[in-house]
Design an enzyme around this catalytic site. Structure first.
Site, PDB file in Angstrom:
ATOM      1  N   ASP A 124       9.310   0.111   2.402  1.00 19.65           N
ATOM      2  CA  ASP A 124       9.750   0.013   1.006  1.00 19.65           C
ATOM      3  C   ASP A 124      10.874  -0.237   0.595  1.00 19.65           C
ATOM      4  O   ASP A 124      11.506  -1.053  -0.129  1.00 19.65           O
ATOM      5  CB  ASP A 124       8.765   0.750  -0.108  1.00 19.65           C
ATOM      6  CG  ASP A 124       9.059   2.077   0.333  1.00 19.65           C
ATOM      7  OD1 ASP A 124       9.636   2.453   1.351  1.00 19.65           O
ATOM      8  OD2 ASP A 124       8.686   2.848  -0.754  1.00 19.65           O
ATOM      9  N   THR A 160       5.829   7.278  -6.178  1.00 21.32           N
ATOM     10  CA  THR A 160       5.489   8.948  -5.890  1.00 21.32           C
ATOM     11  C   THR A 160       6.965   9.554  -5.399  1.00 21.32           C
ATOM     12  O   THR A 160       7.163  10.734  -6.027  1.00 21.32           O
ATOM     13  CB  THR A 160       4.770   8.844  -4.588  1.00 21.32           C
ATOM     14  OG1 THR A 160       3.397   8.111  -4.876  1.00 21.32           O
ATOM     15  CG2 THR A 160       4.422  10.317  -4.155  1.00 21.32           C
ATOM     16  N   GLY A 178      12.075   3.901   5.408  1.00 16.57           N
ATOM     17  CA  GLY A 178      10.643   3.458   4.646  1.00 16.57           C
ATOM     18  C   GLY A 178      10.751   2.088   4.399  1.00 16.57           C
ATOM     19  O   GLY A 178      11.793   1.689   4.186  1.00 16.57           O
ATOM     20  N   LYS A 198      -1.073  -2.230  -4.625  1.00 12.60           N
ATOM     21  CA  LYS A 198      -0.560  -3.374  -5.708  1.00 12.60           C
ATOM     22  C   LYS A 198      -0.829  -4.601  -4.898  1.00 12.60           C
ATOM     23  O   LYS A 198      -0.603  -4.976  -3.652  1.00 12.60           O
ATOM     24  CB  LYS A 198       1.035  -3.279  -6.018  1.00 12.60           C
ATOM     25  CG  LYS A 198       1.152  -1.686  -6.601  1.00 12.60           C
ATOM     26  CD  LYS A 198       2.924  -1.822  -6.711  1.00 12.60           C
ATOM     27  CE  LYS A 198       3.217  -0.134  -7.016  1.00 12.60           C
ATOM     28  NZ  LYS A 198       4.346  -0.130  -6.221  1.00 12.60           N
ATOM     29  N   ARG A 225      -0.944   4.230  -4.874  1.00 14.43           N
ATOM     30  CA  ARG A 225      -1.630   2.866  -5.461  1.00 14.43           C
ATOM     31  C   ARG A 225      -1.454   1.841  -4.410  1.00 14.43           C
ATOM     32  O   ARG A 225      -0.520   2.035  -3.706  1.00 14.43           O
ATOM     33  CB  ARG A 225      -0.662   2.547  -6.871  1.00 14.43           C
ATOM     34  CG  ARG A 225      -0.780   3.638  -8.038  1.00 14.43           C
ATOM     35  CD  ARG A 225      -0.377   2.909  -9.323  1.00 14.43           C
ATOM     36  NE  ARG A 225      -1.207   2.176  -9.614  1.00 14.43           N
ATOM     37  CZ  ARG A 225      -2.325   2.451 -10.499  1.00 14.43           C
ATOM     38  NH1 ARG A 225      -2.320   3.860 -11.056  1.00 14.43           N
ATOM     39  NH2 ARG A 225      -3.248   1.650 -11.076  1.00 14.43           N
ATOM     40  N   VAL A 227       0.799  -1.186   0.082  1.00 11.89           N
ATOM     41  CA  VAL A 227       0.065   0.164  -0.143  1.00 11.89           C
ATOM     42  C   VAL A 227       0.849   1.251   0.012  1.00 11.89           C
ATOM     43  O   VAL A 227       1.625   1.633   1.038  1.00 11.89           O
ATOM     44  CB  VAL A 227      -0.868   0.132   1.216  1.00 11.89           C
ATOM     45  CG1 VAL A 227      -1.921   1.258   1.320  1.00 11.89           C
ATOM     46  CG2 VAL A 227      -1.772  -1.319   1.171  1.00 11.89           C
TER      47      VAL A 227
END
Length: 276
Positions: free
Chosen positions: A117, A142, A115, A18, A16, A12
């Site tokens: 990710d 982003t 982060g 995914k 978007r 998330v």
């Protein structure tokens, strides 16, 4: 692992959500491969979630035959996914929050503030790189991040800059007259370098500026990883929502892995849940 592990992995982000179904079929510690992607889809963060499509990936299976996991950089989006989880085929997801559980040494000043990710990308990179080889990970979404994994396998930090969409919105929102350029415009054809009108000039700046920044940061980080000629050239990975726009211009020295974050999440989920 005695048999393949089926997983539904959800990332998330800020723009978007995914969804990917994967098969993980390697033992812990094995390298040179990632979980195999079987199905994938995504939706804008504010759009309805395509639950029927996702459930169809697992038709005919018992709901305990698939491990489900969610993570990401958007807490509100994650809460929405969990609260709207459908009844039926899919197990409710495990939310991955604690990066201290990751199979990764995080060598930065404040490890808990990195982060998630970026760290998931590093976990996946460790599955792909050769022994004694570092890695540089380009992830375009982003924001665009360019991060380093050392030859010892630790996350060493990196750089963050605005991605295509964020740059386009900033130009529009903080000027009086510049129009908003949709990122999809960049996908239709390669922008000209010398814009003869405002729109083309913005397209040029967005695309070629992003590409130039990435190339320079990769060059600087590669020099950091290679202080002497005896060291192995790092593996360079390209991932994220904007990666397809850049892949052809980085061909030859970059490996294109568009779903690296989700594959890293699948590896982490396997570890956390004790699957062997």
């Amino acid at each position: 692992m005695s048999q393949p592990l089926q997983q539904l992995v959800i990332d998330v982000g800020n723009s978007r959500i995914k969804f990917v179904s994967l098969i993980t079929n390697f033992k812990a510690g094995e390298t040179q491969q990632l979980p195999l992607v079987k199905n994938a889809c995504s939706t804008l963060i504010e759009e309805p979630i395509p639950w029927e499509v996702i459930q169809s990936w697992f038709d005919g299976q018992q709901n305990n035959q698939c491990q489900t996991v969610v993570a990401g950089s958007n807490p509100g989006g994650i809460e929405r996914v969990i609260q709207n989880w459908p009844q039926g085929t899919l197990q409710p997801p495990i939310e991955v929050l604690n990066t201290a559980d990751f199979p990764l040494e995080i060598c930065v000043e404040e490890p808990r503030k990195v982060g998630i990710d970026r760290l998931l990308n590093a976990v996946a990179a460790n599955q792909l790189r050769d022994s004694a080889q570092g890695a540089i990970i380009i992830d375009t979404g982003t924001a665009t991040t360019i991060d380093v994994v050392t030859p010892q396998g630790s996350f060493a930090g990196g750089a963050i800059l605005p991605g295509f969409e964020l740059s386009a919105k900033a130009l529009h929102n903080y000027t009086a007259l510049l129009p908003l350029i949709p990122v999809n415009d960049l996908r239709q054809e390669e922008p000209v370098v010398l814009g003869k009108n405002t729109t083309d000039a913005i397209r040029s700046g967005l695309f070629w500026g992003q590409l130039g920044a990435i190339r320079e940061l990769v060059c600087q980080q590669r020099d950091q990883l290679l202080p002497n000629a005896k060291q192995v050239v790092p593996l360079i990975l390209l991932s994220g929502g904007g990666s397809a726009l850049l892949a052809s211009h980085l061909k030859g020295y970059v490996r294109f892995e568009p779903l690296l974050t989700l594959q890293g999440l699948a590896i982490v989920a396997q570890k956390i849940c004790g699957s062997k």
